[in-house]
Design a protein around this motif. Sequence first.
Motif: not given
Length: 358
Positions: A192-208
């Motif tokens: 239900d939830a994808f837990a990610m380590f903190g990365e820069p905003l651009a990389e986080t948006a790509e992973r989402i």
Amino acid sequence: MPVKVIGMIGVAPPQGTALHVIAGGISPTFLREFSQAHESAGFDYALVGYYASSAEGFNVASYAACQTRTLSFLIAHRPGVVAPTIAARAAATLDQLSGGRLALHIIVGNSDADQQREGDFSPKEERYVRAAEYLDVMRKVWTSTKPFDFEGKFYRFKDVFSEARPFQQPYPPLFFGGSSPGAMEMGAQHCDAFAMFGEPLAETAERIAQFRRMTQPFGRTPRFNVSFRPIIAETEGKAWDKAKKILDDLKSSGTMPTKAQDKSAERLVELAKRGDVHDERLWMPVAGAAAGKGNTSCLVGTPEQVAEAMLKYYRLGVASFLIRGFDPLGDVTDFGRELIPRLKAGALEIDRELAAAA
């Protein structure tokens, strides 16, 4: 939906500046104090970690739930260590006895060595395939209203039925983390939830965006969690001084990992090599020094500045944050007084803005 804040509890007091809180013998007094501190500080969940040598998570959460009233527990769980039918009943039982204060964080083990301590010599990619089958069985146990048979590559069951049903319907939330194709495929299908380590905003948006695409064939709408180590102080200068002192203490401890153990850790190490600071507040030297282990992406600044930085991730679609410090118990109190109220108030304001614009 209001933002959720997740902390992390251990069972023994750490010594000095702490990278981890999982290890150590069991102190019921400390566990009670640590759990109650999270609840008083306004945390919604507390993560219960997992090593092959650590205290068993369901028992830790059961004890902590008896010491608290509203705090929920995110239990790290390794598929394959016990049968999925047993794990499903254990989770349903604890979910009922705690009044729905349970979630599971599905992990396949970040190192082969730790898996082998529990008798599991399967390669990691095979463990993800097994975990997907394991979760398929667990979800059937939780939701089936009549006995069922199951036959897969790793598990075979006949006439399975559980009278223990979860308090939360259809079942407790399932979190997962990872960056390998196997991890992403398992999570897209079952979690239900994808837990990610903190990365820069651009990389986080790509992973989402990538993970949302992966869940579409399964008709799932995923949630997202990001982990940070906030380092806060009354002024920005003092926060940066505090951060540098923490890094020096960790380096001099002689206990820092030297090798990245999984794809997610490798991503953090590469980000640390690209630069110390990203997006103004995301500070990566601890992650680099720790070989990417232990969700060591830091946000540095005043409470207002760090809350503002976290809210940028909330605008990307991040629904929850796992935050913990390097002074585990003391930082819980500081986060509850200075950071969590600002984060939750800011998220509510964003929700109002979006509702008004809809």
